[in-house]
Design an enzyme around this catalytic site. Structure first.
Site, short mmCIF file in Angstrom:
data_model
loop_
_atom_site.label_atom_id
_atom_site.label_comp_id
_atom_site.label_asym_id
_atom_site.label_seq_id
_atom_site.Cartn_x
_atom_site.Cartn_y
_atom_site.Cartn_z
N HIS A 64 0.83 -1.22 0.00
CA HIS A 64 0.00 0.00 0.00
C HIS A 64 0.86 1.26 0.00
O HIS A 64 1.94 1.31 0.60
CB HIS A 64 -1.01 0.01 1.15
CG HIS A 64 -0.45 -0.01 2.54
ND1 HIS A 64 -0.18 1.14 3.26
CD2 HIS A 64 -0.13 -1.02 3.37
CE1 HIS A 64 0.27 0.83 4.46
NE2 HIS A 64 0.32 -0.48 4.55
N ASP A 66 -0.33 4.37 0.97
CA ASP A 66 -0.71 5.36 1.98
C ASP A 66 -0.03 5.09 3.31
O ASP A 66 0.43 3.97 3.59
CB ASP A 66 -2.23 5.39 2.17
CG ASP A 66 -2.79 4.09 2.71
OD1 ASP A 66 -2.37 3.02 2.22
OD2 ASP A 66 -3.64 4.13 3.62
N ASP A 88 6.03 0.92 7.25
CA ASP A 88 4.60 0.67 7.00
C ASP A 88 4.06 1.67 5.98
O ASP A 88 3.56 2.72 6.32
CB ASP A 88 3.84 0.77 8.32
CG ASP A 88 2.40 0.30 8.21
OD1 ASP A 88 2.03 -0.29 7.17
OD2 ASP A 88 1.64 0.55 9.15
N GLU A 120 -5.10 1.64 2.65
CA GLU A 120 -5.03 0.50 3.56
C GLU A 120 -5.16 0.95 5.00
O GLU A 120 -5.74 0.25 5.83
CB GLU A 120 -3.70 -0.24 3.36
CG GLU A 120 -3.62 -1.60 4.07
CD GLU A 120 -3.15 -1.54 5.51
OE1 GLU A 120 -3.27 -2.55 6.23
OE2 GLU A 120 -2.64 -0.47 5.93
N GLU A 121 -4.62 2.13 5.31
CA GLU A 121 -4.68 2.63 6.68
C GLU A 121 -6.06 3.22 7.00
O GLU A 121 -6.33 3.56 8.15
CB GLU A 121 -3.62 3.71 6.90
CG GLU A 121 -2.19 3.24 6.69
CD GLU A 121 -1.69 2.32 7.79
OE1 GLU A 121 -2.47 2.03 8.71
OE2 GLU A 121 -0.54 1.88 7.72
N GLU A 144 3.86 -6.06 3.95
CA GLU A 144 3.83 -5.40 5.26
C GLU A 144 5.10 -5.82 6.01
O GLU A 144 5.68 -6.85 5.71
CB GLU A 144 2.60 -5.82 6.08
CG GLU A 144 1.26 -5.36 5.53
CD GLU A 144 0.97 -3.90 5.80
OE1 GLU A 144 1.77 -3.24 6.49
OE2 GLU A 144 -0.06 -3.41 5.31
N HIS A 335 3.88 3.19 12.65
CA HIS A 335 3.13 4.35 13.18
C HIS A 335 3.88 5.12 14.27
O HIS A 335 3.29 5.97 14.92
CB HIS A 335 1.75 3.93 13.71
CG HIS A 335 0.89 3.23 12.71
ND1 HIS A 335 -0.41 2.86 12.96
CD2 HIS A 335 1.13 2.82 11.43
CE1 HIS A 335 -0.93 2.26 11.90
NE2 HIS A 335 0.00 2.23 10.96
#
Length: 367
Positions: A64, A66, A88, A120-121, A144, A335
């Site tokens: 992903h 984003d 991530d 995805e987030e 991931e 994150h």
């Protein structure tokens, strides 16, 4: 190849792309994938989809584009790349792209489909559109962070509830005369997080339901007993329990609360849900990546279940395709404000993925 791989990763990370704002990074990825030999298109939601080859097997490689906010400074220092999305999951996405491009250069049987997905987030709009468009594959790898020597074969499912409590208000100097909506919402929360179903294994983080109180909004300014409170509750669901099963139990619990508290108005809305997913540990896909890890790292391969939820859940369950998650990076850095990835681990993951894809395509072609 090494310089090209590092430039791709750095280019992705330097283009800040929180969910819903993936256009700039999408254009960059499209351009780079075209240069690497892929036939590239963008779908209606903004996914970047590159293909090469034809026939079977069809292998989907999906990462992903984003990230979560906020943006972080990007720098390369002592073999470590710092910045939002390094782990991530732009590192894993770049590894998938570069591994596939290695096969484009060397020649391969079958079809490689590389996707840079959006959202995805957020609400997983990207992978849901792949499913809606009927994208078929014989195998799927989702990018991931798992660390180079580990494969994720299971993810929990997820359920998000919005719960609103409303009561009659009054002066806060006499709180015993009125029902405090914040306290009532907290009463519901404590009942929810205490719920345990027979299918759970309370000793296991993966095989039990976990609950997180993500948001509380209530009260106001002035000497007033709060008359409204909204809470957002997230549950992570183990494979033995379906979304419908847990939803029914939670809604029944709240119905019982309403009966016991007739002077409290309680409203519930399900904002999102994802079923849990477990991959077959003995599938050709798992074996191919495991062999490649051993060849290239001489390390014992870890097959793990994670308490999070990913796009793998949605695609794997919807299509029945053997699906795993793999990629460089320490998932504990997801994150965080100090997100970073080791460049050598990133490069090693490309080698592992290319070797696994080579084995998978050859094996399937022989069959």
């Amino acid at each position: 190849m090494q310089d090209s791989a590092i430039n791709l990763l750095r280019g992705l990370v330097e283009r800040y792309s929180p969910s819903g704002k993936e256009d700039e990074v999408g254009y960059f990825l499209s351009s780079r994938m075209e240069e690497l030999g892929f036939l590239v298109k963008r779908d209606i939601v903004g996914n970047v989809i590159g293909e090469h080859g034809d026939g079977s097997p069809r292998v989907l490689l999906c990462g992903h584009m984003d990230t979560v906010p906020p943006e972080l400074p990007v720098r390369l220092e002592d073999g470590i790349l710092y910045g939002r999305g390094t782990v991530d999951a732009k590192g894993p996405l770049a590894a998938l792209v570069m591994a596939a491009s290695g096969l484009v250069n060397d020649g391969h049987s079958g079809t490689l489909i590389v996707v840079g997905a959006v959202d995805e987030e957020g609400m997983s709009t990207g992978v849901k559109n792949l499913v809606n468009d009927g994208l078929e594959a014989d195998y799927a790898i989702f990018g991931e962070p798992t660390n180079v020597e580990t494969i994720t074969v299971g993810y929990k499912g997820g359920l998000v509830l919005k719960i609103d409590c409303e009561t009659e208000t009054g002066h806060s100097s006499a709180p015993w005369l009125f029902k405090n909506a914040i306290e009532k919402a907290m009463g519901i929360w404590h009942q929810v997080k205490s719920l345990q179903l027979p299918e759970e294994d309370s000793e296991s983080r993966f095989h039990s339901v976990s609950y997180c109180l993500r948001r509380i909004k209530g009260g106001g300014i002035g000497s007033v007993v709060p008359s409204s409170c909204q809470i957002l509750v997230e549950a992570r669901i183990p494979p033995a329990i379906s979304v419908d099963r847990l939803s029914a139990e939670l809604l029944a619990l709240i119905d019982a609360y309403r009966v016991d508290n007739p002077d409290v108005n309680v409203y519930v809305e399900i904002l999102g849900h994802t079923e849990p997913y477990l991959s077959d540990k003995k599938s050709p896909l798992v074996r191919a990546i495991s062999r490649s890890i051993w060849r290239n790292r001489k390390a014992k391969v870890g097959l793990i279940n994670k308490t999070g939820t990913g796009d793998m859940n949605i695609y794997g369950r919807a299509t029945g395709t053997p699906t795993i998650t793999y990629g460089p990076g320490d998932p504990h850095l997801d994150h965080t404000s100090y997100e970073h990835i080791g460049v050598q681990d990133y490069l090693d993951s490309i080698t592992v993925l290319k070797g696994a894809l080579t084995d998978l395509l050859l094996l399937s072609g022989q069959n």
